[in-house]
Write an enzyme that holds these catalytic residues in place. Structure first.
Site, short mmCIF file in Angstrom:
data_model
loop_
_atom_site.label_atom_id
_atom_site.label_comp_id
_atom_site.label_asym_id
_atom_site.label_seq_id
_atom_site.Cartn_x
_atom_site.Cartn_y
_atom_site.Cartn_z
CG HIS A 118 34.08 39.57 49.08
ND1 HIS A 118 33.68 39.18 47.83
CD2 HIS A 118 35.13 40.39 48.87
CE1 HIS A 118 34.48 39.72 46.93
NE2 HIS A 118 35.36 40.46 47.53
CD GLU A 131 38.97 44.81 43.43
OE1 GLU A 131 38.08 44.11 43.93
OE2 GLU A 131 39.49 45.77 44.03
CE1 TYR A 173 45.37 45.22 55.22
CE2 TYR A 173 43.81 45.09 57.01
CZ TYR A 173 44.39 44.54 55.89
OH TYR A 173 43.99 43.31 55.44
CG HIS A 209 39.81 46.33 51.04
ND1 HIS A 209 38.88 45.64 51.79
CD2 HIS A 209 40.38 45.42 50.22
CE1 HIS A 209 38.88 44.37 51.42
NE2 HIS A 209 39.79 44.21 50.47
NE ARG A 243 42.32 34.66 43.29
CZ ARG A 243 41.02 34.97 43.34
NH1 ARG A 243 40.11 34.07 43.07
NH2 ARG A 243 40.62 36.18 43.66
CG ASP A 244 44.37 35.47 50.04
OD1 ASP A 244 45.05 35.97 49.13
OD2 ASP A 244 43.50 36.11 50.66
#
Lengths: 227, 737
Positions: free
Chosen positions: B95, B312, B52, B49, B116-117
């Site tokens: 997700h 997280e 990559y 995740h 948020r990104d």
């Protein structure tokens, strides 16, 4: 007209209503929830839509106890204008300025769609630019807009003519099919006893532009400016 | 509680998702036996995740450049220049795994993460989109998952206060054990007010902002890097819980703080939380980072360094601040009721040092944690091409009008109103085109500019021919933006595939990327951000390859755009593009004939561009009164959707000779649009099409009567079609479990 739009943590339609007010010609000040007074000379206090305090307790219950609400209550007691939209309506009910309570929608889901309302009377500060019985096309966007009151309160609201808007169809007919959330008597908005406080679930502030759905919401803000 | 850290054994290494080779490599990098906290950190950094490792090799060749690209892949989100000193910031992310385990929270945190990104880069979110794939409707978990995911997507976006304006929802048995929840966010920033993750300056404070750290989500990213088995429900504790209220406060506080000029660098804590964000800020800035975990605001007592580094918990940010402005910054966060804590500082050591209770819990080379992550050239098989299906060999089991009525009530083609009415799509007052059109249009500020936004992919095409499917996904995105009058500018991709260690799955991945790449180049439609989600498998069965494409286009003046609803009776209905009657992999073939086979329709990118440019020209010249792109279900489904949306009927000529009628009406040939024009304009539009070399065919005319009529085939009322189209999803969702 000097309008104060109150910002609670979690308010999110404050910008939308401010834009509608400015378009109608009002001067708008944003007021922080922790302030204990409204700007001098405020004609209209606005409680905007959103999810104040995340709606994690009953919707509006925490905001109703914010420091600024004492100032809003005094403002209302002095006969000046208060407008609560969606979460603002919930806050007004929780703060005792309006009767009744907003429960979870009968269908249990959040609903966002266009909705016709019948204007019940046009002799108030909020509706003089509409015709009595006019069907206006506005938006709804809520999960807890199911207006409920006990029998006596409901009879009193109805008897006093304090229902501002009812959910209706395109022709203005108030039918069970046109009721999106189960509200008693299709009630979408109510006035205080002196008709200076209005709470409504729908969003007239999102229907002020021909390019974005239409302009049926403008009448409410233009009415206030004519007040 | 100062529990002794566990000893590292091969079993513990395996539990952290590292292969023995990967662990050996890490040990060499550290130069000694790693600590337990270090093992946790590397498991977070080197899982699929975050690293990559299976996909990086193949992502390198993707087209990411164009004169209007400000920031391509590698940052929190991609950024394009949209003129007037403004930039559009956007990205899509999956997700999937959490949403299958806990649909409401999985979906909310997916939406929260992507929002948020976008605002981490200094942009205010103006729109959210999504792409959802569920299992077969008859699968016992599907209804529960649909209800939870839709409520979760809405629950977060509605409260945060961003309109959810477009998306797609599909069903297929191959998603029974592994649904897809892909969320996209789009924001607007000033082009000179963009914020990045790269730390700068030695000795600057690293500040922790937002919500407190709890034990939720530990190893979430590791979970997202493995297949599910029959015990996947036991992974529920690794799913995080979303708090849109906290995120709304974080948004306002961050944007207010950015205005002050105090922010040097900012990175949100997403997958692998504090670990990934701190390492990224240091590595990108060529600096070291030292963290003091005693200062981290915690929700629970007794959290270990290992837990804090892997939590997280949502709605958290890390910033490097100008030390001279620290007090000012803290005041803003306190005003919004959010945590603000200095948890470390930048160094010139290039090391990532983590201290807790007086002990050094980790001391690692910072750049190598990212740069030296494993990279695999996984073996892959060239996909086996499917035979082209001759439409003449496919008999029509029912009349075309009956087929139309049935198709409109199938899960994939039925109206998704039940879904998008649960999303606030009207907030902010700029949604010019609401869900249900080809692409949404969101006005920017007071206009006249707007963004055209869409998400698209046709997984069954990708399964049958990954290269053609990859091309088609991009082409359809481009087409949907074109169909509303937008100029397509750039895309974000969300690549959802099965287990990359299987050469057939890897072959799908490589093939789809090749197709995507070709289409991006041919259509001047670069990729500026993206996300890869692999291991979408349960008990050995993989999902359909699903490279979701999110597209952004620019509408120069939102008052000039097209919608798909017919506007008035008596107008000419025209078909733009060539129709061979391609039934292979069509919805008609699957739903009416009961076959899922054949090669998918080929995508000729030059034709795609030529036809699309022609249609966009008609919209901008105000010749086209209604426009709809043709996709799932083909021509007759598109015409029916235009009629249903308006209540205005249509009278259509018979299908031309040479193509079986059902193949003409339901074939899924690409690069096609249905357009209506005033009768007086038909000659001019026809001449223009001829001049541009664009095939144009007159189909019939819009009609007074609220019915769809085909010469020689009969007629069906719009009321009946409308009822069928709207009924399926609400009926399905209201059935008892």
């Amino acid at each position: 007209m000097k309008a104060a739009v109150i910002i609670f943590p979690g308010s999110n339609r404050d910008g939308d209503v401010a834009q509608a007010l400015v378009q109608a010609g009002a001067s708008v000040t944003k007021v922080w929830h922790a302030d204990s007074s409204l700007p001098a000379g405020t004609d209209l206090a606005v409680l905007p839509g959103g999810f104040s305090y995340g709606d994690y307790l009953r919707c509006g219950a925490i905001a109703a106890r914010a420091p600024v609400m004492d100032a809003v209550r005094s403002h209302a007691a002095a006969g000046r204008l208060v407008l609560g939209i969606c979460n603002g309506f919930q806050i007004l009910c929780e703060s005792g300025l309006l009767p009744g309570v907003l429960m979870r929608n009968a269908g249990l889901n959040f609903i966002c769609r266009r909705q016709f309302l019948r204007v019940e009377r046009n002799d108030t500060a909020f509706t003089r630019r509409y015709a009595q019985g006019q069907a206006i096309d506005v938006a709804i966007a809520h999960g807890e807009g199911n207006f409920v009151a006990d029998e006596r309160t409901l009879a009193q609201i109805e008897g006093d003519g304090r229902v501002a808007f009812r959910y209706a169809d395109r022709a203005g007919a108030v039918t069970p099919q046109a009721n999106p959330n189960g509200s008693l008597n299709n009630i979408a908005g109510v006035y205080s006893e002196k008709f200076n406080v209005l709470g409504l679930m729908p969003h007239p502030e999102n229907l002020i532009d021909d390019l974005v759905g239409g302009t049926d919401g403008r009448g409410l803000f233009e009415s206030l400016l004519a007040a | 509680m100062t529990a002794k850290e566990p000893t590292i054994t091969p079993g513990l290494v395996a539990e952290h998702g590292l292969t023995p080779d990967e662990y050996t490599r890490f040990k060499e990098l550290v130069g000694r036996e790693p600590t337990f906290t270090e093992l946790g950190i590397v498991s977070a950094m080197w899982n699929e995740h975050c690293s990559y490792k299976s996909s990086r090799l193949h992502l390198r060749g993707l087209p990411t450049q164009a004169p209007w690209v400000i920031q391509g892949p590698g940052e929190n989100a991609g950024i394009i220049d949209i003129g007037d000193g403004l930039a559009c910031v956007f990205k899509m992310e999956s997700h999937n795994h959490p949403s299958f385990i806990e649909p409401y929270q999985g979906a909310t945190t997916g939406v929260g993460g992507i929002l948020r990104d976008v605002f981490t880069m200094g942009a205010r979110p103006v729109a959210a989109l999504n792409s959802l794939r569920f299992g077969a409707p008859e699968h016992p978990r599907t209804r529960h998952l649909v209800a939870g995911v839709v409520a979760g997507v809405g629950g977060y976006g509605n409260s945060f206060g961003v309109p959810t304006v477009a998306g797609s929802v599909g069903f297929h048995t191959r998603y029974d054990g592994n649904i897809l929840v892909n969320a996209m966010a789009v924001g607007i920033a000033r082009a000179d007010g963009i914020f990045y993750a790269a730390a700068a300056g030695v000795g600057n404070p690293i500040v922790y902002l937002g919500s407190k750290t709890g034990r939720d989500g530990i190893h979430g990213a590791t979970m997202a890097s493995a297949e599910f088995d029959e015990n996947s429900g036991e992974k529920r504790p690794t799913v995080q819980v979303g708090d849109p209220f906290a995120e709304k406060l974080l948004l306002e506080a961050c944007l207010e703080l950015m205005q002050t000029g105090a922010v040097i660098a900012i990175q949100d804590m997403g997958a692998a939380g504090l670990t990934c964000s701190a390492v990224e800020m240091g590595a990108k800035g060529g600096l070291g980072v030292e963290l003091d975990l005693d200062a981290v605001p915690c929700r629970e007592e007794g959290m270990t360094a290992y837990e804090m580094m892997l939590s997280e918990s949502q709605e958290r940010m890390l910033m490097v601040l100008d030390p001279a402005r620290q007090a000012e910054a803290e005041a803003i966060f306190r005003k919004w009721g959010l945590d603000f804590a200095v948890v470390g500082h930048t160094t010139d050591t290039q090391r990532f040092v983590v201290r807790h209770k007086g002990e050094v819990k980790a001391d690692l080379p910072i750049r190598e944690l990212g740069d030296e992550a494993p990279l695999y050239d996984r073996p892959w098989n060239e996909p086996v091409p499917q035979p082209v299906l001759d439409p003449a060999t496919v008999a029509a089991p029912v009349s075309d009008l009956e087929a139309l009525e049935r198709l409109l009530g199938t899960p994939d083609l039925a109206s998704k109103r039940w879904v998008w009415e649960q999303y606030d799509h009207l907030i902010l007052g700029n949604t010019v085109q609401i869900p249900g059109g080809d692409a949404a249009i969101v006005r920017i500020g007071e206009g006249p500019k707007g963004l055209a936004l869409t998400t698209d992919v046709t997984p069954r095409y990708c399964e049958a021919d990954p290269v053609a499917g990859g091309r088609q996904a991009v082409a359809e995105t481009w087409r949907n933006i074109t169909a509303v009058g937008g100029k397509p500018l750039a895309i974000t991709d969300n690549l959802n595939f099965g287990n990359p260690e299987k050469p057939d799955v890897m072959g799908q991945f490589v093939g789809c990327l090749r197709g995507i790449s070709e289409a991006c180049v041919a259509l001047d439609f670069p990729i500026v951000s993206g996300n890869v989600s692999l291991y979408n498998e349960t008990q050995g069965r993989s999902i359909l390859p699903t490279p979701t494409i999110g597209g952004v286009g620019l509408v120069a003046d939102v008052s000039v755009h097209a919608t798909l609803a017919f506007k008035r009776p008596g107008e000419a209905i025209l078909l733009v593009g060539e129709t061979a009657g391609w039934l292979g992999q069509s919805v008609y073939l699957r739903e009416i004939v009961g076959r899922e086979e054949g090669a998918p329709p080929p995508v000729d990118l030059a034709v795609e561009r030529r036809n699309g440019d022609f249609v966009r020209g008609l919209i901008l010249d105000k010749h086209a009164s209604a426009v709809h792109d043709l996709s799932d279900g083909g021509l007759l489904v598109a015409v029916a959707e235009m009629a249903i949306a308006s209540g205005i009927g249509a009278t259509l000529d018979a299908a031309p000779a040479g193509v079986p009628a059902h193949a003409f009406w339901f074939g899924e040939d690409q690069a096609r649009y249905v357009v209506t024009v005033a009768q007086a304009d038909v000659a001019a539009v026809t001449a223009a099409a001829q001049a541009a070399g664009v095939p144009l065919r007159r189909l019939g005319a819009t009609a007074d009567e609220a019915a769809l009529q085909i010469a020689g085939e009969g007629s069906i009322s719009l009321g009946r079609l409308h009822a069928r189209h709207e009924a399926w999803l609400p009926d399905y969702m209201s059935k008892p479990e």
